[in-house]
Design a protein around this motif. Structure first.
Motif, PDB file in Angstrom:
ATOM      1  N   SER A  11      41.372 -92.982  35.598  1.00 23.37           N
ATOM      2  CA  SER A  11      41.582 -93.924  36.699  1.00 23.37           C
ATOM      3  C   SER A  11      40.582 -95.078  36.701  1.00 23.37           C
ATOM      4  O   SER A  11      40.641 -95.946  37.560  1.00 23.37           O
ATOM      5  CB  SER A  11      41.545 -93.191  38.039  1.00 23.37           C
ATOM      6  OG  SER A  11      40.275 -92.623  38.250  1.00 23.37           O
ATOM      7  N   VAL A  18      45.803 -94.592  34.377  1.00 22.69           N
ATOM      8  CA  VAL A  18      46.412 -94.066  35.597  1.00 22.69           C
ATOM      9  C   VAL A  18      46.043 -94.956  36.777  1.00 22.69           C
ATOM     10  O   VAL A  18      44.885 -95.329  36.927  1.00 22.69           O
ATOM     11  CB  VAL A  18      45.941 -92.612  35.858  1.00 22.69           C
ATOM     12  CG1 VAL A  18      46.441 -92.101  37.185  1.00 22.69           C
ATOM     13  CG2 VAL A  18      46.383 -91.699  34.733  1.00 22.69           C
ATOM     14  N   SER A  19      47.035 -95.276  37.584  1.00 21.67           N
ATOM     15  CA  SER A  19      46.786 -95.962  38.855  1.00 21.67           C
ATOM     16  C   SER A  19      46.825 -94.899  39.940  1.00 21.67           C
ATOM     17  O   SER A  19      47.850 -94.238  40.124  1.00 21.67           O
ATOM     18  CB  SER A  19      47.859 -97.016  39.115  1.00 21.67           C
ATOM     19  OG  SER A  19      47.856 -97.976  38.088  1.00 21.67           O
ATOM     20  N   HIS A  57      49.022 -83.850  37.246  1.00 19.53           N
ATOM     21  CA  HIS A  57      48.419 -84.088  38.551  1.00 19.53           C
ATOM     22  C   HIS A  57      47.702 -82.812  38.960  1.00 19.53           C
ATOM     23  O   HIS A  57      48.255 -81.718  38.872  1.00 19.53           O
ATOM     24  CB  HIS A  57      49.473 -84.475  39.586  1.00 19.53           C
ATOM     25  CG  HIS A  57      48.872 -85.089  40.798  1.00 19.53           C
ATOM     26  ND1 HIS A  57      48.385 -84.330  41.836  1.00 19.53           N
ATOM     27  CD2 HIS A  57      48.652 -86.383  41.123  1.00 19.53           C
ATOM     28  CE1 HIS A  57      47.897 -85.135  42.757  1.00 19.53           C
ATOM     29  NE2 HIS A  57      48.047 -86.395  42.348  1.00 19.53           N
ATOM     30  N   LYS A 105      56.317 -95.674  32.289  1.00 23.45           N
ATOM     31  CA  LYS A 105      55.611 -95.540  33.557  1.00 23.45           C
ATOM     32  C   LYS A 105      56.194 -94.349  34.328  1.00 23.45           C
ATOM     33  O   LYS A 105      57.408 -94.238  34.479  1.00 23.45           O
ATOM     34  CB  LYS A 105      55.782 -96.835  34.347  1.00 23.45           C
ATOM     35  CG  LYS A 105      54.990 -96.933  35.589  1.00 23.45           C
ATOM     36  CD  LYS A 105      55.202 -98.317  36.187  1.00 23.45           C
ATOM     37  CE  LYS A 105      54.298 -98.556  37.360  1.00 23.45           C
ATOM     38  NZ  LYS A 105      54.492 -99.910  37.896  1.00 23.45           N
ATOM     39  N   THR A 106      55.309 -93.444  34.781  1.00 24.50           N
ATOM     40  CA  THR A 106      55.750 -92.199  35.406  1.00 24.50           C
ATOM     41  C   THR A 106      54.935 -91.932  36.663  1.00 24.50           C
ATOM     42  O   THR A 106      53.712 -92.022  36.653  1.00 24.50           O
ATOM     43  CB  THR A 106      55.562 -91.012  34.429  1.00 24.50           C
ATOM     44  OG1 THR A 106      56.245 -91.312  33.216  1.00 24.50           O
ATOM     45  CG2 THR A 106      56.101 -89.728  35.023  1.00 24.50           C
ATOM     46  N   GLN A 107      55.623 -91.560  37.734  1.00 22.05           N
ATOM     47  CA  GLN A 107      54.984 -91.204  38.996  1.00 22.05           C
ATOM     48  C   GLN A 107      54.674 -89.711  39.000  1.00 22.05           C
ATOM     49  O   GLN A 107      55.559 -88.882  38.769  1.00 22.05           O
ATOM     50  CB  GLN A 107      55.907 -91.548  40.165  1.00 22.05           C
ATOM     51  CG  GLN A 107      55.262 -91.478  41.518  1.00 22.05           C
ATOM     52  CD  GLN A 107      54.318 -92.647  41.765  1.00 22.05           C
ATOM     53  OE1 GLN A 107      54.516 -93.732  41.255  1.00 22.05           O
ATOM     54  NE2 GLN A 107      53.294 -92.402  42.562  1.00 22.05           N
ATOM     55  N   ASN A 110      51.076 -88.888  44.032  1.00 19.79           N
ATOM     56  CA  ASN A 110      50.697 -90.200  44.563  1.00 19.79           C
ATOM     57  C   ASN A 110      50.031 -91.095  43.514  1.00 19.79           C
ATOM     58  O   ASN A 110      49.479 -92.134  43.843  1.00 19.79           O
ATOM     59  CB  ASN A 110      49.768 -90.034  45.769  1.00 19.79           C
ATOM     60  CG  ASN A 110      48.508 -89.266  45.407  1.00 19.79           C
ATOM     61  OD1 ASN A 110      48.419 -88.692  44.326  1.00 19.79           O
ATOM     62  ND2 ASN A 110      47.555 -89.248  46.305  1.00 19.79           N
ATOM     63  N   ALA A 111      50.069 -90.712  42.252  1.00 21.95           N
ATOM     64  CA  ALA A 111      49.454 -91.487  41.173  1.00 21.95           C
ATOM     65  C   ALA A 111      50.528 -91.912  40.165  1.00 21.95           C
ATOM     66  O   ALA A 111      51.583 -91.287  40.077  1.00 21.95           O
ATOM     67  CB  ALA A 111      48.383 -90.665  40.472  1.00 21.95           C
ATOM     68  N   THR A 112      50.230 -92.954  39.423  1.00 21.50           N
ATOM     69  CA  THR A 112      51.164 -93.455  38.423  1.00 21.50           C
ATOM     70  C   THR A 112      50.499 -93.456  37.048  1.00 21.50           C
ATOM     71  O   THR A 112      49.426 -94.039  36.881  1.00 21.50           O
ATOM     72  CB  THR A 112      51.607 -94.896  38.762  1.00 21.50           C
ATOM     73  OG1 THR A 112      52.180 -94.909  40.070  1.00 21.50           O
ATOM     74  CG2 THR A 112      52.615 -95.410  37.747  1.00 21.50           C
ATOM     75  N   ASN A 114      50.542 -95.097  33.718  1.00 20.12           N
ATOM     76  CA  ASN A 114      51.057 -96.380  33.250  1.00 20.12           C
ATOM     77  C   ASN A 114      51.731 -96.249  31.890  1.00 20.12           C
ATOM     78  O   ASN A 114      51.473 -95.308  31.145  1.00 20.12           O
ATOM     79  CB  ASN A 114      49.923 -97.406  33.185  1.00 20.12           C
ATOM     80  CG  ASN A 114      49.320 -97.644  34.548  1.00 20.12           C
ATOM     81  OD1 ASN A 114      50.017 -97.699  35.550  1.00 20.12           O
ATOM     82  ND2 ASN A 114      48.004 -97.769  34.603  1.00 20.12           N
ATOM     83  N   ARG A 115      52.566 -97.220  31.577  1.00 22.29           N
ATOM     84  CA  ARG A 115      53.302 -97.241  30.308  1.00 22.29           C
ATOM     85  C   ARG A 115      52.322 -97.268  29.134  1.00 22.29           C
ATOM     86  O   ARG A 115      51.349 -98.005  29.139  1.00 22.29           O
ATOM     87  CB  ARG A 115      54.199 -98.477  30.260  1.00 22.29           C
ATOM     88  CG  ARG A 115      55.083 -98.530  29.047  1.00 22.29           C
ATOM     89  CD  ARG A 115      56.072 -99.695  29.157  1.00 22.29           C
ATOM     90  NE  ARG A 115      57.093 -99.589  28.155  1.00 22.29           N
ATOM     91  CZ  ARG A 115      57.171-100.397  27.095  1.00 22.29           C
ATOM     92  NH1 ARG A 115      56.291-101.361  26.925  1.00 22.29           N
ATOM     93  NH2 ARG A 115      58.131-100.235  26.211  1.00 22.29           N
TER      94      ARG A 115
END
Length: 130
Positions: A11, A18-19, A57, A105-107, A110-112, A114-115
């Motif tokens: 992060s 990761v967002s 997660h 990009k995958t959820q 509550n985090a994403t 990134n591609r």
């Protein structure tokens, strides 16, 4: 390579993988480099590889994984005979690679994640050449 990825690293603004928070991961990779000298101890080269990325997660246990061949290029600096020991060397490398089959990009909760299409990192190798 077999690298564990912490939530703090993924992060961070440096990694930008990761967002959001709460995702840890791992990747296993195999790469082959072909380098040519370009100036003194500076080299440039091509690389091909195979990456298996896995992200989970930490709370929800949702996960995503991706496997892909990669292709890319790299720049590196190599210093030989460290400490005047013949054969001891280090290489500081910055490879850039493209995923043939990118991770979209995958959820995850509550985090994403990134591609993953283009990736670079920094490697420091220390070794002994026989």
């Amino acid at each position: 390579m077999n690298v564990m990825l912490t939530e703090q690293h993924l992060s961070s603004s440096f990694a930008n993988v990761v967002s959001g928070r709460g995702v840890s991961g791992k990747f296993v990779a195999f790469e082959v480099f072909y380098d040519i000298p370009i100036y003194r101890n500076l080299n440039a080269g091509l690389n091909i590889g195979y990456y298996h990325d896995y992200y989970q997660h930490t709370l929800s246990k949702e996960s995503v994984q991706n496997q892909s061949p990669t292709i890319g290029f790299e720049l590196n600096y190599r210093e030989q005979d460290l400490f005047k020991l013949k054969g001891l060397y280090f290489t500081f490398a910055v490879p850039f690679r493209f995923y043939i089959q990118p991770l979209e990009k995958t959820q995850l909760n509550n985090a994403t994640v990134n591609r993953h299409f283009f990736e670079n990192n920094i490697w420091l190798f220390v070794g002994y050449q026989f």
